[in-house]
Motif scaffolding. Sequence first.
Motif, PDB file in Angstrom:
ATOM      1  N   TYR A   1      -0.263 -13.217   0.181  1.00 49.68           N
ATOM      2  CA  TYR A   1      -1.059 -12.077   0.954  1.00 49.68           C
ATOM      3  C   TYR A   1      -0.148 -11.037   1.396  1.00 49.68           C
ATOM      4  O   TYR A   1       0.933 -11.268   2.002  1.00 49.68           O
ATOM      5  CB  TYR A   1      -1.684 -12.825   1.877  1.00 49.68           C
ATOM      6  CG  TYR A   1      -3.138 -13.488   1.844  1.00 49.68           C
ATOM      7  CD1 TYR A   1      -4.281 -12.572   1.783  1.00 49.68           C
ATOM      8  CD2 TYR A   1      -3.081 -14.927   1.756  1.00 49.68           C
ATOM      9  CE1 TYR A   1      -5.515 -13.171   1.722  1.00 49.68           C
ATOM     10  CE2 TYR A   1      -4.419 -15.475   1.522  1.00 49.68           C
ATOM     11  CZ  TYR A   1      -5.495 -14.636   1.384  1.00 49.68           C
ATOM     12  OH  TYR A   1      -6.599 -15.138   1.263  1.00 49.68           O
TER      13      TYR A   1
ATOM     14  N   GLN B   1      -6.645  -7.266   3.929  1.00 51.73           N
ATOM     15  CA  GLN B   1      -5.966  -8.356   3.328  1.00 51.73           C
ATOM     16  C   GLN B   1      -6.111  -7.934   1.911  1.00 51.73           C
ATOM     17  O   GLN B   1      -7.087  -7.829   1.156  1.00 51.73           O
ATOM     18  CB  GLN B   1      -6.732  -9.571   3.670  1.00 51.73           C
ATOM     19  CG  GLN B   1      -6.646  -9.816   5.141  1.00 51.73           C
ATOM     20  CD  GLN B   1      -7.155 -11.302   5.532  1.00 51.73           C
ATOM     21  OE1 GLN B   1      -6.561 -12.291   4.719  1.00 51.73           O
ATOM     22  NE2 GLN B   1      -7.643 -11.500   6.663  1.00 51.73           N
TER      23      GLN B   1
ATOM     24  N   ILE C   1      -7.219 -19.664  -1.177  1.00 50.92           N
ATOM     25  CA  ILE C   1      -7.725 -18.280  -0.451  1.00 50.92           C
ATOM     26  C   ILE C   1      -7.752 -18.956   1.131  1.00 50.92           C
ATOM     27  O   ILE C   1      -8.361 -20.010   1.423  1.00 50.92           O
ATOM     28  CB  ILE C   1      -8.760 -17.912  -0.592  1.00 50.92           C
ATOM     29  CG1 ILE C   1      -8.746 -17.328  -2.244  1.00 50.92           C
ATOM     30  CG2 ILE C   1      -9.547 -16.589   0.057  1.00 50.92           C
ATOM     31  CD1 ILE C   1      -7.639 -16.217  -2.412  1.00 50.92           C
TER      32      ILE C   1
ATOM     33  N   ARG D   1     -15.920 -12.598  -0.028  1.00 46.47           N
ATOM     34  CA  ARG D   1     -16.018 -11.845  -1.325  1.00 46.47           C
ATOM     35  C   ARG D   1     -14.437 -10.994  -1.414  1.00 46.47           C
ATOM     36  O   ARG D   1     -14.077 -10.571  -0.722  1.00 46.47           O
ATOM     37  CB  ARG D   1     -17.122 -10.867  -1.426  1.00 46.47           C
ATOM     38  CG  ARG D   1     -18.686 -11.749  -1.191  1.00 46.47           C
ATOM     39  CD  ARG D   1     -19.764 -10.701  -1.050  1.00 46.47           C
ATOM     40  NE  ARG D   1     -19.531  -9.623  -0.195  1.00 46.47           N
ATOM     41  CZ  ARG D   1     -19.679  -8.387  -0.120  1.00 46.47           C
ATOM     42  NH1 ARG D   1     -20.153  -7.906  -0.982  1.00 46.47           N
ATOM     43  NH2 ARG D   1     -19.588  -7.445   0.917  1.00 46.47           N
ATOM     44  N   TYR D   2     -14.239 -10.918  -2.680  1.00 45.48           N
ATOM     45  CA  TYR D   2     -12.991 -10.344  -3.029  1.00 45.48           C
ATOM     46  C   TYR D   2     -13.240  -9.428  -4.327  1.00 45.48           C
ATOM     47  O   TYR D   2     -14.189  -9.925  -5.139  1.00 45.48           O
ATOM     48  CB  TYR D   2     -11.795 -11.325  -3.371  1.00 45.48           C
ATOM     49  CG  TYR D   2     -11.284 -12.012  -2.217  1.00 45.48           C
ATOM     50  CD1 TYR D   2     -10.289 -11.465  -1.535  1.00 45.48           C
ATOM     51  CD2 TYR D   2     -11.748 -13.052  -1.588  1.00 45.48           C
ATOM     52  CE1 TYR D   2      -9.509 -12.078  -0.309  1.00 45.48           C
ATOM     53  CE2 TYR D   2     -11.399 -13.802  -0.415  1.00 45.48           C
ATOM     54  CZ  TYR D   2     -10.371 -13.188   0.203  1.00 45.48           C
ATOM     55  OH  TYR D   2      -9.774 -13.692   1.201  1.00 45.48           O
ATOM     56  N   ARG D   3     -12.637  -8.625  -4.581  1.00 48.78           N
ATOM     57  CA  ARG D   3     -12.576  -7.669  -5.850  1.00 48.78           C
ATOM     58  C   ARG D   3     -11.085  -7.326  -6.217  1.00 48.78           C
ATOM     59  O   ARG D   3     -10.332  -6.995  -5.586  1.00 48.78           O
ATOM     60  CB  ARG D   3     -13.560  -6.559  -5.686  1.00 48.78           C
ATOM     61  CG  ARG D   3     -12.830  -5.419  -4.530  1.00 48.78           C
ATOM     62  CD  ARG D   3     -14.016  -4.263  -4.429  1.00 48.78           C
ATOM     63  NE  ARG D   3     -13.602  -3.511  -3.147  1.00 48.78           N
ATOM     64  CZ  ARG D   3     -14.304  -3.060  -2.267  1.00 48.78           C
ATOM     65  NH1 ARG D   3     -15.700  -3.270  -2.234  1.00 48.78           N
ATOM     66  NH2 ARG D   3     -14.124  -2.293  -1.178  1.00 48.78           N
ATOM     67  N   GLU D   4     -11.073  -7.245  -7.491  1.00 46.86           N
ATOM     68  CA  GLU D   4      -9.678  -6.371  -8.296  1.00 46.86           C
ATOM     69  C   GLU D   4      -9.863  -5.245  -7.976  1.00 46.86           C
ATOM     70  O   GLU D   4     -10.701  -4.276  -8.289  1.00 46.86           O
ATOM     71  CB  GLU D   4      -9.801  -6.997  -9.600  1.00 46.86           C
ATOM     72  CG  GLU D   4      -8.696  -6.370 -10.364  1.00 46.86           C
ATOM     73  CD  GLU D   4      -8.665  -6.605 -11.770  1.00 46.86           C
ATOM     74  OE1 GLU D   4      -8.829  -7.849 -12.125  1.00 46.86           O
ATOM     75  OE2 GLU D   4      -8.825  -5.726 -12.423  1.00 46.86           O
TER      76      GLU D   4
ATOM     77  N   GLU E   1     -17.083  -8.742  -8.735  1.00 47.22           N
ATOM     78  CA  GLU E   1     -16.632  -9.407  -7.277  1.00 47.22           C
ATOM     79  C   GLU E   1     -16.792 -10.710  -7.441  1.00 47.22           C
ATOM     80  O   GLU E   1     -17.447 -11.454  -8.320  1.00 47.22           O
ATOM     81  CB  GLU E   1     -17.715  -8.998  -6.204  1.00 47.22           C
ATOM     82  CG  GLU E   1     -17.834  -7.511  -5.850  1.00 47.22           C
ATOM     83  CD  GLU E   1     -18.746  -7.235  -4.676  1.00 47.22           C
ATOM     84  OE1 GLU E   1     -19.194  -8.428  -3.907  1.00 47.22           O
ATOM     85  OE2 GLU E   1     -18.912  -6.092  -4.267  1.00 47.22           O
TER      86      GLU E   1
ATOM     87  N   THR F   1     -15.360 -17.142  -2.915  1.00 46.15           N
ATOM     88  CA  THR F   1     -14.653 -18.065  -2.827  1.00 46.15           C
ATOM     89  C   THR F   1     -15.838 -19.266  -2.717  1.00 46.15           C
ATOM     90  O   THR F   1     -16.584 -19.201  -2.539  1.00 46.15           O
ATOM     91  CB  THR F   1     -13.818 -18.131  -1.502  1.00 46.15           C
ATOM     92  OG1 THR F   1     -14.856 -17.989  -0.455  1.00 46.15           O
ATOM     93  CG2 THR F   1     -12.819 -16.931  -1.522  1.00 46.15           C
TER      94      THR F   1
ATOM     95  N   PHE G   1      -6.217  -8.072  -5.394  1.00 48.96           N
ATOM     96  CA  PHE G   1      -7.402  -8.378  -5.087  1.00 48.96           C
ATOM     97  C   PHE G   1      -7.436  -8.043  -3.675  1.00 48.96           C
ATOM     98  O   PHE G   1      -6.746  -8.451  -2.706  1.00 48.96           O
ATOM     99  CB  PHE G   1      -7.926  -9.992  -5.184  1.00 48.96           C
ATOM    100  CG  PHE G   1      -8.016 -10.522  -6.778  1.00 48.96           C
ATOM    101  CD1 PHE G   1      -9.103 -10.216  -7.243  1.00 48.96           C
ATOM    102  CD2 PHE G   1      -6.854 -11.108  -6.982  1.00 48.96           C
ATOM    103  CE1 PHE G   1      -9.122 -10.790  -8.768  1.00 48.96           C
ATOM    104  CE2 PHE G   1      -6.662 -11.760  -8.355  1.00 48.96           C
ATOM    105  CZ  PHE G   1      -7.986 -11.304  -9.356  1.00 48.96           C
ATOM    106  N   GLU G   2      -8.635  -7.358  -3.201  1.00 47.48           N
ATOM    107  CA  GLU G   2      -9.042  -6.794  -1.786  1.00 47.48           C
ATOM    108  C   GLU G   2     -10.260  -7.646  -1.297  1.00 47.48           C
ATOM    109  O   GLU G   2     -11.010  -7.956  -1.922  1.00 47.48           O
ATOM    110  CB  GLU G   2      -9.416  -5.457  -1.951  1.00 47.48           C
ATOM    111  CG  GLU G   2      -9.599  -4.845  -0.511  1.00 47.48           C
ATOM    112  CD  GLU G   2      -9.793  -3.407  -0.753  1.00 47.48           C
ATOM    113  OE1 GLU G   2      -9.224  -2.554   0.159  1.00 47.48           O
ATOM    114  OE2 GLU G   2     -10.842  -3.060  -1.404  1.00 47.48           O
ATOM    115  N   TYR G   3      -9.850  -8.114  -0.175  1.00 46.59           N
ATOM    116  CA  TYR G   3     -11.190  -8.910   0.820  1.00 46.59           C
ATOM    117  C   TYR G   3     -12.064  -7.839   1.204  1.00 46.59           C
ATOM    118  O   TYR G   3     -11.848  -6.721   1.610  1.00 46.59           O
ATOM    119  CB  TYR G   3     -10.184  -9.479   2.152  1.00 46.59           C
ATOM    120  CG  TYR G   3     -11.727 -10.200   2.901  1.00 46.59           C
ATOM    121  CD1 TYR G   3     -12.186 -11.227   2.515  1.00 46.59           C
ATOM    122  CD2 TYR G   3     -11.782  -9.502   4.136  1.00 46.59           C
ATOM    123  CE1 TYR G   3     -13.242 -11.953   3.454  1.00 46.59           C
ATOM    124  CE2 TYR G   3     -12.768 -10.152   4.883  1.00 46.59           C
ATOM    125  CZ  TYR G   3     -13.365 -11.415   4.658  1.00 46.59           C
ATOM    126  OH  TYR G   3     -14.399 -12.032   5.459  1.00 46.59           O
TER     127      TYR G   3
END
Length: 633
Positions: free
Chosen positions: A543, A553, A572, A577-580, A599, A602, A626-628
Amino acid sequence: MTMTSVVDSEDLYLWHEGTQYQCYHFLGSHLEERSGQRGVHFAVWAPNAKQVNVTGSFNGWDGSGHPMSRQEGVWTLFIPELTEGTLYKYEVITEQGDCYLKSDPMAFHSELRPGTASIVTSLEGYEWEDEDWQANKSNQLQQQPLLIYEVHLGSWKRKEDGGFYTYVELADELIDYVRYRGYTHIEIMPLGEHPLDASWGYQVTGYFSVTSRFGSPKDFMYFVDRCHQQGIGVIMDWVPAHFCKDEHGLARFDGTPLYEYADIQKSENLTWGTSVFDFGKPEVLSFLITNALFWMDVYHVDGLRVDAVSSLLTLNFDERKEVRITNEYGGDENLEGIAFLQKLNAVVFARYPNALMIAEDSSSFPGVTSPVANGGLGFNYKWDLGYTWRTLEYEKKSEEERSAGEDQITQSLLNIWDEQFILPFSHDEMANESKSLLGKMSGKDAWQRFANLRVLYMFTMGHPGKKLTFMGNEFGQMDDWNWDDSLEWQLLDYEEHQQFAHFVTQMNHFYKSKPALWKQDYKPLGFEWIGTDDQSDGIVTFYRKTGDEENEQLVIVCNFKSVAQEGYRLGISMPGRYREIFNSDNSEFGGSGVGNASELNTEEWFCQNRPNSMVVNMPPLAAVIFEYIPSKG
């Protein structure tokens, strides 16, 4: 007709005490008016000379008619009617009757090699337009993005006839290029006048004389001014450890070891064939610290990368020495060199609190970036050469060899708080037949070599610490760096180099846009290991975080193997939710195009010592970020 001239006694007192930090104002040559007559005042330190005369183009290089007067070891003379552009030297006559023609140690300009005369030059009159840059500079440097483009001005680009671009011409081409590519600073290899191009500027004769290879002092002012107007900082490599022995330079300046140590065991660096400054001599301290400030005072340079710091820290740095020496306590430490560095940094930061003072140091000496008040050397950055060596050795390995040596790529993450590091891929990694960065990469074909370099760059971008890259590496220079020729710009005619340069450009701008990648570079709250269950799978995950109310993050996943891993489960810390947001394997960069389009959510699935995890697709030889995504409302 000449006139006797004196130097202010307070200036001389401070000079001999080692605390005169603006001695370029009274030593050297200065255009002045005395008793209604315009002319030049000369002053030079040569305490052991029998006589010193001024000789030059104005007297047929016969100094007998222009003898200087001695004042506390400093020789002075005012010569009316001399003008800017006058060529001169000092005719130093020793107690033994020998005569040396010496360039002025404080000259502001010098002849283009092979000429060695000093040139009377005024530094007054340039109208700076960098007020906004100066007003907005912050001393919170550690919490700012820092992407340094290291440049050798003589070989960045050459003209068709092989000639150099001038400072003014470089201001039109180099600055726009650096800004377009996304760098924040230009670091220029040494600019002090030097006789030999092959020394790259690291063996200096004119510490106060910006090299005439590329133009005049005011031309260089224009270059720095333009950098600042375009939002680019300027760092200069500075060489206080040693100087070259050329006859017209500092060596045995008044017929005796003056700037260098008298002790033969300390006065020479046999490996480099140079003389070592006497850091125990107060006047040498005044000279060197004045010079460091001079580049900031006069040329508005934003900082210095101090060369060869490790050679200043030990009495036995030179491996060719047959006899080891010790200090007064029986140790190996160079107490005078250490004290000089501490004094240097204390003085610089007292005057320029937002300066960049960077140590190029290969030693394990502790506290290089700790405050002087705490016993440290007082730099605010140190090159992490261990990072460079280990990562490049890892990248040279085949995939089979990498499985047993993954600690080479991760070891630096275990000691990231030891110093405030800059991660450098510098000229040293591309010179002397050591291959370019691309040439060092392992791989079965060109695609794998480019992919390996992309993942290395991405790992470096995500790794805590500021960044430096030598010119040419941004588009995949193929051959070793050749200081006597232009970079291989023709490579940009080929698609794979275009794509790689596009990748570096996008990565740099992305880096600057994401505070999590730089805001907490030197605090543990900005980094968190994710790790893997398998230390040989070639995947490194961690991270980067802002650790503040913004709560940015980023999850960084690097795959150093050529096999894509679909459905890779990643532990994690924060569920959601996360996205590239960045992928070095994108097809526009020359990659294979494997990625994560939508998206990701987790799951409550224990993995890698975390209660939550998500499933991602890992491209081959690539890094993905990846961005939170914070929850709405």
